[in-house]
Design a protein around this motif. Structure first.
Motif, PDB file in Angstrom:
ATOM      1  N   VAL A 115       0.870  -1.179   0.000  1.00  0.00           N
ATOM      2  CA  VAL A 115       0.000   0.000   0.000  1.00  0.00           C
ATOM      3  C   VAL A 115       0.904   1.225   0.000  1.00  0.00           C
ATOM      4  CG1 VAL A 115      -1.939  -1.132   1.153  1.00  0.00           C
ATOM      5  CG2 VAL A 115      -0.151  -0.073   2.525  1.00  0.00           C
ATOM      6  N   GLY A 116       0.307   2.372  -0.090  1.00  0.00           N
ATOM      7  CA  GLY A 116       1.099   3.594  -0.026  1.00  0.00           C
ATOM      8  C   GLY A 116       1.776   3.937  -1.334  1.00  0.00           C
ATOM      9  N   ALA A 208     -14.140  -7.235  -2.472  1.00  0.00           N
ATOM     10  CA  ALA A 208     -15.463  -7.796  -2.188  1.00  0.00           C
ATOM     11  C   ALA A 208     -15.637  -8.059  -0.696  1.00  0.00           C
ATOM     12  CB  ALA A 208     -15.658  -9.091  -2.979  1.00  0.00           C
ATOM     13  N   ALA A 209     -14.561  -8.528  -0.050  1.00  0.00           N
ATOM     14  CA  ALA A 209     -14.653  -8.801   1.386  1.00  0.00           C
ATOM     15  C   ALA A 209     -14.880  -7.521   2.177  1.00  0.00           C
ATOM     16  CB  ALA A 209     -13.378  -9.500   1.861  1.00  0.00           C
ATOM     17  N   ILE A 210     -14.218  -6.438   1.775  1.00  0.00           N
ATOM     18  CA  ILE A 210     -14.404  -5.159   2.465  1.00  0.00           C
ATOM     19  C   ILE A 210     -15.836  -4.662   2.299  1.00  0.00           C
ATOM     20  CG2 ILE A 210     -13.728  -2.725   2.439  1.00  0.00           C
ATOM     21  CD1 ILE A 210     -10.912  -3.612   1.774  1.00  0.00           C
ATOM     22  N   ALA A 211     -16.399  -4.854   1.111  1.00  0.00           N
ATOM     23  CA  ALA A 211     -17.755  -4.365   0.842  1.00  0.00           C
ATOM     24  C   ALA A 211     -18.820  -5.178   1.571  1.00  0.00           C
ATOM     25  CB  ALA A 211     -18.026  -4.385  -0.659  1.00  0.00           C
ATOM     26  N   GLU A 212     -18.546  -6.468   1.842  1.00  0.00           N
ATOM     27  CA  GLU A 212     -19.575  -7.353   2.385  1.00  0.00           C
ATOM     28  C   GLU A 212     -19.468  -7.558   3.893  1.00  0.00           C
ATOM     29  OE1 GLU A 212     -19.049 -10.924   0.237  1.00  0.00           O
ATOM     30  OE2 GLU A 212     -19.668 -10.083  -1.700  1.00  0.00           O
ATOM     31  N   THR A 213     -18.359  -7.136   4.513  1.00  0.00           N
ATOM     32  CA  THR A 213     -18.110  -7.458   5.916  1.00  0.00           C
ATOM     33  C   THR A 213     -18.169  -6.198   6.769  1.00  0.00           C
ATOM     34  OG1 THR A 213     -16.609  -9.183   5.119  1.00  0.00           O
ATOM     35  CG2 THR A 213     -16.564  -8.693   7.477  1.00  0.00           C
ATOM     36  N   THR A 227      -7.800   0.986   0.981  1.00  0.00           N
ATOM     37  CA  THR A 227      -8.936   1.614   0.308  1.00  0.00           C
ATOM     38  C   THR A 227      -8.562   2.967  -0.288  1.00  0.00           C
ATOM     39  OG1 THR A 227     -10.364   0.529   1.930  1.00  0.00           O
ATOM     40  CG2 THR A 227     -11.351   2.255   0.588  1.00  0.00           C
ATOM     41  N   ASP A 228      -7.742   3.734   0.432  1.00  0.00           N
ATOM     42  CA  ASP A 228      -7.294   5.033  -0.082  1.00  0.00           C
ATOM     43  C   ASP A 228      -6.569   4.873  -1.410  1.00  0.00           C
ATOM     44  OD1 ASP A 228      -8.385   6.265   2.069  1.00  0.00           O
ATOM     45  OD2 ASP A 228      -6.490   6.749   3.059  1.00  0.00           O
ATOM     46  N   ALA A 229      -5.655   3.902  -1.463  1.00  0.00           N
ATOM     47  CA  ALA A 229      -4.891   3.695  -2.696  1.00  0.00           C
ATOM     48  C   ALA A 229      -5.807   3.320  -3.855  1.00  0.00           C
ATOM     49  CB  ALA A 229      -3.840   2.606  -2.468  1.00  0.00           C
ATOM     50  N   GLN A 230      -6.816   2.490  -3.587  1.00  0.00           N
ATOM     51  CA  GLN A 230      -7.733   2.099  -4.654  1.00  0.00           C
ATOM     52  C   GLN A 230      -8.563   3.284  -5.149  1.00  0.00           C
ATOM     53  OE1 GLN A 230      -7.655  -1.075  -5.949  1.00  0.00           O
ATOM     54  NE2 GLN A 230      -5.908  -1.244  -4.569  1.00  0.00           N
ATOM     55  N   LEU A 231      -9.051   4.105  -4.236  1.00  0.00           N
ATOM     56  CA  LEU A 231      -9.872   5.243  -4.635  1.00  0.00           C
ATOM     57  C   LEU A 231      -9.057   6.295  -5.389  1.00  0.00           C
ATOM     58  CD1 LEU A 231     -12.029   5.679  -1.396  1.00  0.00           C
ATOM     59  CD2 LEU A 231     -12.772   4.784  -3.610  1.00  0.00           C
ATOM     60  N   ILE A 232      -7.804   6.495  -4.968  1.00  0.00           N
ATOM     61  CA  ILE A 232      -6.953   7.454  -5.676  1.00  0.00           C
ATOM     62  C   ILE A 232      -6.669   6.975  -7.097  1.00  0.00           C
ATOM     63  CG2 ILE A 232      -4.616   8.412  -5.725  1.00  0.00           C
ATOM     64  CD1 ILE A 232      -4.727   8.571  -2.689  1.00  0.00           C
ATOM     65  N   GLN A 233      -6.383   5.707  -7.248  1.00  0.00           N
ATOM     66  CA  GLN A 233      -6.119   5.177  -8.587  1.00  0.00           C
ATOM     67  C   GLN A 233      -7.348   5.277  -9.485  1.00  0.00           C
ATOM     68  OE1 GLN A 233      -4.648   1.250  -7.507  1.00  0.00           O
ATOM     69  NE2 GLN A 233      -2.555   1.863  -7.989  1.00  0.00           N
ATOM     70  N   HIS A 234      -8.532   5.069  -8.922  1.00  0.00           N
ATOM     71  CA  HIS A 234      -9.757   5.160  -9.716  1.00  0.00           C
ATOM     72  C   HIS A 234     -10.098   6.614 -10.061  1.00  0.00           C
ATOM     73  CE1 HIS A 234     -11.083   1.042  -7.928  1.00  0.00           C
ATOM     74  NE2 HIS A 234     -10.270   0.904  -8.957  1.00  0.00           N
ATOM     75  N   THR A 333      -7.784  20.032   8.210  1.00  0.00           N
ATOM     76  CA  THR A 333      -8.567  18.821   7.996  1.00  0.00           C
ATOM     77  C   THR A 333      -8.555  18.451   6.522  1.00  0.00           C
ATOM     78  OG1 THR A 333     -10.028  19.341   9.858  1.00  0.00           O
ATOM     79  CG2 THR A 333     -10.814  17.724   8.256  1.00  0.00           C
ATOM     80  N   VAL A 334      -7.962  17.307   6.227  1.00  0.00           N
ATOM     81  CA  VAL A 334      -8.009  16.707   4.890  1.00  0.00           C
ATOM     82  C   VAL A 334      -8.541  15.296   5.079  1.00  0.00           C
ATOM     83  CG1 VAL A 334      -6.705  15.997   2.859  1.00  0.00           C
ATOM     84  CG2 VAL A 334      -6.077  18.102   4.054  1.00  0.00           C
ATOM     85  N   VAL A 335      -9.755  15.065   4.640  1.00  0.00           N
ATOM     86  CA  VAL A 335     -10.419  13.792   4.879  1.00  0.00           C
ATOM     87  C   VAL A 335      -9.866  12.751   3.916  1.00  0.00           C
ATOM     88  CG1 VAL A 335     -12.631  12.596   4.991  1.00  0.00           C
ATOM     89  CG2 VAL A 335     -12.473  15.007   5.642  1.00  0.00           C
ATOM     90  N   ALA A 336      -9.523  11.580   4.450  1.00  0.00           N
ATOM     91  CA  ALA A 336      -9.012  10.492   3.625  1.00  0.00           C
ATOM     92  C   ALA A 336     -10.090  10.020   2.662  1.00  0.00           C
ATOM     93  CB  ALA A 336      -8.547   9.341   4.506  1.00  0.00           C
ATOM     94  N   PRO A 337      -9.712   9.534   1.488  1.00  0.00           N
ATOM     95  CA  PRO A 337     -10.714   9.060   0.530  1.00  0.00           C
ATOM     96  C   PRO A 337     -11.594   7.945   1.077  1.00  0.00           C
ATOM     97  CG  PRO A 337      -8.596   9.340  -0.554  1.00  0.00           C
ATOM     98  CD  PRO A 337      -8.361   9.521   0.909  1.00  0.00           C
ATOM     99  N   SER A 338     -11.079   7.162   2.028  1.00  0.00           N
ATOM    100  CA  SER A 338     -11.831   6.001   2.511  1.00  0.00           C
ATOM    101  C   SER A 338     -12.912   6.346   3.518  1.00  0.00           C
ATOM    102  CB  SER A 338     -10.866   4.990   3.142  1.00  0.00           C
ATOM    103  OG  SER A 338     -10.140   5.611   4.181  1.00  0.00           O
TER     104      SER A 338
END
Length: 653
Positions: A115-116, A208-213, A227-234, A333-338
């Motif tokens: 990550v990161g 999928a596990a993060i979304a369902e659990t 999650t931050d890394a995924q949202l930034i890439q998207h 305050t800078v809110v994380a993407p997640s």
């Protein structure tokens, strides 16, 4: 409901799927009610356990460099681009870490992924590796296995020669395992996670596990890095990813040369730069696929220099539906993407002001380049990333000096000083609002001193907008600052350090720090913290003359770790008939002129009049000296009998 004792044959938490702290009971309290289980899955193949997920290649970096040669040339000059060898070393470190976890978890399944900055492609040759690891074993059991303390019979964990355990932070909000692998500093974040059993052949999908659990707060906070890394890439379109990765590296260089790259000084973390840069794409702004890295950097300064930093920066307020409330204690305050995590929660006002000031300077440069009709190329980046001339911009400084008896002890003392920086900044802002402070993020050393036992840190001072014009008010403000520095020293030395170690914080002129040079960079992976090497004994002070017979003062340093107070020493000299007060001199810290000396009797007279302007409080006393005149030669022998810095005490020893 009845109870049944279940025992596991060859119980070993590191080699079993059962998750727990171990079995304590030896027998059942019910006659004949017991059973014995054998550990299963002993022949699980190595490929059945966790696989490291690497979605990067060095060819990607080569394409980025080819797409924007001027920016790449600038980054190479700043050592901000990984070489092919350094990239291969990181891949090898990931592979070695996977083998380590395969032994620690076997045969229990696990999952690990970078990550990161490495995942986002914004890393540099000096960047750490941040790893997210998930498994079924409880974190305390995993850390016990790696320490080799989970069972009495277990041998130490077989780390490879190129790997060393630095430390384990098991009780933190996010448990961290720090290692050095192939010379790379690796931070592993670990959490217990419901991963499918390996023999079930179920493909594990973390998204999928993060979304369902539904997870507890600790696990949710740990997964935020992934999650931050995924949202930034998207958020960044494929056509702009190359420019984004290069621009992120430029901003990291900008923060470093301006002295704003350390979170422990109250500055925003580098992750905040990445989030704000990616946030430009979420805000729209007309960024197209043909945007260059230099143009993206210019847009960063154009947007964020105009932002009101009392207002929180949200990743996607439309999805959230409501605005994030800014906590009163948060200065930025800078809110994380997640989610609702503020990644700038440790920012302090003084550092935020410096950061905002540099943003505006960067925007002024952008306007200058636009007015000239030039491109945001290599020349623009070189001007933007010029090192801040702290010695030229300030005429007075806070000079923090540290001295240790060994290299390891100096590092511990420096770490303690760094932990107190944010507190010092907060106190200066609250009690001396008219004084502006700019810290410099690099430790310095005097050329003639040993860099392994001494280190210096400076903070530039300047007049704030509300700096008083009256001489008496200016004197009062500076006196308050000096008192804060005295308290800062006391807070640092409140921890137990060996005799001979000290820290001093003084307000000085430019001449006192003009000869300082950058200290050698300390590699935290070079010395283990879990099992440090024993430190050499502190050297004993040697008196020039043997004064024991004449004064009754011992020439050995007290072995007590608690130093008697200066007031205790004063009272002992006053009331003990063995001591002649006329032979003692007291050194104290004057609020304006630094260390001064005064005869003991004069100090006692001032103490009697505690309401007078000349009264000296005991917390400003630094040492007591004894002056003895030799009867044979008539020469005076001066010896320090109590010293706050070195914690030496020859009065009560």
């Amino acid at each position: 409901m009845d109870r049944l004792l279940v025992r596991l044959k060859d119980w070993d938490v590191g080699k079993s799927w059962i998750v727990g702290r171990g079995l304590k009971e030896d027998v059942s309290d019910h006659y004949g009610a017991a059973c014995l289980l054998s550990r299963g899955c002993e022949n699980v193949a190595g490929e059945d356990v966790g696989r490291v997920q690497i979605a990067r290649s060095y060819e990607e970096l080569e394409k980025d460099c080819a797409a924007d040669a001027p920016v790449s040339k600038f980054l190479l000059s700043q050592n901000a681009l990984p070489t092919k060898a350094s990239f291969a070393t990181r891949v090898a470190a990931l592979s070695a870490l996977q083998d380590i976890f395969a032994k620690a978890f076997y045969p229990s399944p696990f999952y690990m992924t970078p990550v990161g900055s490495f995942t986002l492609g914004t890393d540099s040759p000096s960047s750490d590796l941040d790893i997210l690891c998930l498994g079924l074993i409880h974190r305390r059991d995993l850390f016990s296995i790696l320490r080799g303390t989970d069972t009495e019979e277990r041998d130490p964990f077989p780390f490879p020669e190129h790997c060393r355990l630095i430390r384990i932070v098991a009780d933190a909000k996010i448990p961290i395992l720090e290692l050095s692998i192939h010379g790379i500093h690796v931070d592993v974040q670990y959490a217990t996670f419901p991963i499918p059993a390996t023999h079930s052949r179920i493909a594990f999908n973390l998204d999928a596990a993060i979304a369902e659990t539904v997870f507890p707060a600790q696990t949710r906070a740990l997964l935020a890095s992934y999650t931050d890394a995924q949202l930034i890439q998207h958020a960044v379109s494929d056509t702009c990813k190359s420019a984004f990765r290069l621009a992120a590296r430029v901003l990291k260089v900008w923060a470093r040369v301006k002295g704003m790259d350390l979170v422990k000084l109250g500055f925003p973390p580098s992750h905040a730069l990445i989030v704000l840069l990616a946030g430009l794409f979420k805000r729209g702004g007309g960024l197209s696929g043909d945007v260059t890295a230099g143009g993206l950097v210019a847009e960063f300064f154009r947007v964020w220099s105009a932002h009101d930093w009392d207002v929180p920066v949200e990743w996607d307020s439309k999805v959230r539906g409501t605005s994030v409330h800014r906590e009163e204690r948060d200065r930025m305050t800078v809110v994380a993407p997640s989610g609702s995590i503020n990644i700038c929660r440790n920012v302090v006002t003084l550092s935020r002001n410096v950061w905002v000031q540099e943003l505006k300077r960067g925007y002024d440069l952008v306007c200058e380049v636009e007015a000239q009709g030039s491109e945001f190329g290599e020349d623009f980046l070189e001007k933007l990333c010029q090192e801040y001339p702290i010695l030229e911009q300030h005429s007075s400084f806070i000079h923090i000096q540290t001295s240790g008896i060994s290299f390891q002890q100096l590092q511990k003392l420096k770490a303690t000083v760094e932990r107190q920086f944010i507190t010092l900044h907060i106190h200066i802002h609250q009690r001396c609002p008219s004084i502006a402070v700019r810290p410099w993020s690099q430790w310095l050393v005097q050329p003639e001193n040993d860099p392994e036992t001494t280190a210096n840190f400076i903070l530039g001072l300047s007049k704030g907008e509300t700096f008083p014009t009256s001489p008496s008010e200016q004197k009062s403000a500076l006196a308050m600052l000096d008192n804060l520095l005295v308290n800062f020293e006391a807070q640092v030395m409140a921890e137990e350090f060996p005799v001979g170690m000290w820290v001093q914080a003084l307000r000085v002129a430019k001449d006192a720090v003009s000869n300082l040079v950058p200290a050698p960079v300390y590699d935290p992976t070079s010395a283990p913290v879990e099992m440090p090497h024993p430190e050499p004994a502190a050297p004993q002070r040697v008196f020039e003359r043997d004064l024991v017979a004449a004064t009754g003062i011992s020439s050995t340093i007290s072995s007590k770790s608690k130093l008697r107070s200066s007031e205790d020493v004063f009272n002992r000299i006053v009331w003990d008939n063995r001591f002649d007060p006329d032979t003692f001199v007291i050194g104290y810290m004057d609020r304006f002129t630094g260390i001064q000396e005064i005869p003991f009797t004069d100090f006692a007279a001032r103490k009697a009049d505690q309401q007078g302007e000349d009264w000296i409080p005991f917390h400003r006393v630094w040492y007591f000296k004894r002056v003895v005149v030799s009867g044979q030669s008539g020469e005076s022998v001066v010896e320090v009998v109590w010293d706050r810095k070195s914690k030496s005490d020859c009065i009560f020893s």
